[in-house]
Every structure is written in structure tokens, then in C-alpha cells.
Design a protein around this motif. Structure first.
Motif, PDB file in Angstrom:
ATOM      1  N   GLY A  46       0.839  -1.195   0.000  1.00 43.03           N
ATOM      2  CA  GLY A  46       0.000   0.000   0.000  1.00 43.03           C
ATOM      3  C   GLY A  46       0.872   1.242   0.000  1.00 43.03           C
ATOM      4  N   LEU A  47       0.378   2.295  -0.661  1.00 39.84           N
ATOM      5  CA  LEU A  47       1.142   3.553  -0.717  1.00 39.84           C
ATOM      6  C   LEU A  47       0.151   4.712  -0.832  1.00 39.84           C
ATOM      7  N   ALA A  48       0.353   5.737  -0.016  1.00 38.64           N
ATOM      8  CA  ALA A  48      -0.462   6.957  -0.089  1.00 38.64           C
ATOM      9  C   ALA A  48       0.369   8.045  -0.773  1.00 38.64           C
ATOM     10  N   ALA A  49      -0.292   8.920  -1.512  1.00 37.32           N
ATOM     11  CA  ALA A  49       0.414   9.982  -2.243  1.00 37.32           C
ATOM     12  C   ALA A  49       1.275  10.831  -1.304  1.00 37.32           C
ATOM     13  N   SER A  50       0.806  11.012  -0.062  1.00 39.86           N
ATOM     14  CA  SER A  50       1.568  11.766   0.953  1.00 39.86           C
ATOM     15  C   SER A  50       3.005  11.263   1.079  1.00 39.86           C
ATOM     16  N   GLN A  51       3.181   9.939   0.906  1.00 36.70           N
ATOM     17  CA  GLN A  51       4.509   9.331   1.091  1.00 36.70           C
ATOM     18  C   GLN A  51       5.480   9.684  -0.033  1.00 36.70           C
ATOM     19  N   VAL A  52       4.928  10.125  -1.180  1.00 35.43           N
ATOM     20  CA  VAL A  52       5.791  10.562  -2.292  1.00 35.43           C
ATOM     21  C   VAL A  52       5.703  12.088  -2.446  1.00 35.43           C
ATOM     22  N   ASP A  53       5.313  12.741  -1.334  1.00 35.05           N
ATOM     23  CA  ASP A  53       5.310  14.205  -1.240  1.00 35.05           C
ATOM     24  C   ASP A  53       4.293  14.869  -2.166  1.00 35.05           C
ATOM     25  N   VAL A  54       3.201  14.151  -2.465  1.00 29.01           N
ATOM     26  CA  VAL A  54       2.082  14.750  -3.206  1.00 29.01           C
ATOM     27  C   VAL A  54       0.902  14.738  -2.231  1.00 29.01           C
ATOM     28  N   HIS A  55       0.440  15.926  -1.823  1.00 26.50           N
ATOM     29  CA  HIS A  55      -0.500  15.969  -0.707  1.00 26.50           C
ATOM     30  C   HIS A  55      -1.940  16.077  -1.180  1.00 26.50           C
TER      31      HIS A  55
END
Ligand code: QAP
Ligand code: CO
Length: 168
Positions: A46-55
């Protein structure tokens, strides 16, 4: 497609609250493709956009070993269906190398938009439900280490900061 770099705890950018996606357009679809590439390469489930610095409120998930069930949740809203809590040894791509037991509701319902911007609702249990709650926490600026004791969290923080200094 491109692999994105993943922010690591205690990076303060992980504390940003993500805003809703206004329109599911080509930019968002590119972000989704890049997030899948990044998650599968890690590898993660799982990956949230927050983790790739897209908020913005975008989550990708695939709990299968063979990448056979890629799932996208845009602007997800969850309802707890059953108060009963379950435990799971959670990890996080933003907290590499650490796994700790976290308690969460076991059965949830989610309403979200898919990759084409179409609304859907679905009931999730087991690892899918746990993982989605973990990812929605990221959109709120929350990490699984926030559920641990301050002592455990501080130990993880120190070890990661040391590792990040060694690498840089
Ligand atoms: C979130 O986490 C999750 O420490 C997704 O060294 C995980 O994909 C929710 C990963 C478990 C619920 C249960 C972690 C990869 C991947 C690491 C992940 C690591 C390499 C974590
Ligand atoms: Co995470």
C-alpha cells in the motif's frame, strides 16, 4: 512511468494533511501509475500519495504476491461496520525495517473514486481493511508509529535518523 522517492519518518512533510482530488485527470492517472511502479518496486502492499510528497487524497494498494489485484482509492471515506478490533503487525515504506502490532477496527466500508473518477463503495475486511485504514492515516498526516508508546516511537526515530545520516 517513473519511480518516485519515498519520504521517511521523521520527515515533517509526512505530517501534511492531504486535500481532496478535485478532478481525476491525466495528471492524477500518471501519479497513480508512478505510485504503483514505486510500490511494486519497494516492494510494498500500500502507498499513499503523501509518502511521495504529493498531498492529495490518492491511495494505491495490492496485497497479492503476483500484482493481480491493483486497487485505487481517490478521496476515500470509511465507515466502521463492526467496532471489534483486530491486531496486525504493521510496517510502512516510510518507516523501513520496523514492524509493530497495531489495533484497528476489522470490518469497514469505503466510498471512493476509482482510476476513472467513478464512485464505488465496498466492504473490506482482513488485511485489505487494515491496509486501507493505515493509508488513510497517511492522508491525515498520521503514521502507525503514532499508535506506539513514546519510548518505542523515539527508539525508531533515533535509529532511522542515524540510518538517514549514514546514507546522506
Ligand atoms: C502498509 O506497508 C501496511 O519496513 C503498507 O523495509 C503494512 O507496504 C498496512 C515495507 C502492513 C498494514 C499492514 C516495509 C517494505 C512495506 C518495510 C508496506 C520495508 C520494506 C510496507
Ligand atoms: Co505507511
Amino acid at each position: 512511468m517513473a519511480q518516485l522517492s519515498i519520504l521517511e519518518f521523521p520527515d515533517p512533510r509526512l505530517r501534511t494533511r492531504a486535500v481532496p482530488v478535485a478532478q481525476v485527470n491525466a495528471r492524477i492517472q500518471q501519479l497513480i501509475d508512478d505510485m504503483f511502479e514505486t510500490m511494486y518496486a519497494a516492494p510494498g502492499i500500500g502507498l499513499a500519495a503523501s509518502q511521495v510528497d504529493v498531498h492529495e487524497r490518492v491511495i494505491v494498494m495490492d496485497i497479492t504476491d503476483d500484482h493481480s489485484n491493483p486497487r485505487v482509492f481517490i478521496n476515500p471515506e470509511i465507515t466502521i461496520i463492526d467496532d471489534a478490533l483486530g491486531t496486525y503487525d504493521e510496517g510502512c515504506l516510510s518507516v523501513p525495517g520496523f514492524y509493530e502490532t497495531v489495533e484497528r477496527p476489522s470490518i469497514i466500508e469505503v466510498a471512493a473514486l476509482d482510476r476513472d473518477g467513478r464512485p464505488f463503495t465496498e466492504r473490506l475486511d482482513g488485511l485489505m481493511g487494515i491496509c486501507l485504514q493505515h493509508e488513510i492515516d497517511h492522508l491525515e498526516g498520521k503514521l502507525f508509529v503514532d499508535y506506539l508508546s513514546p519510548l518505542k516511537r523515539q527508539r525508531i526515530r533515533s535509529k532511522l535518523v542515524k540510518e538517514q545520516k549514514r546514507r546522506s
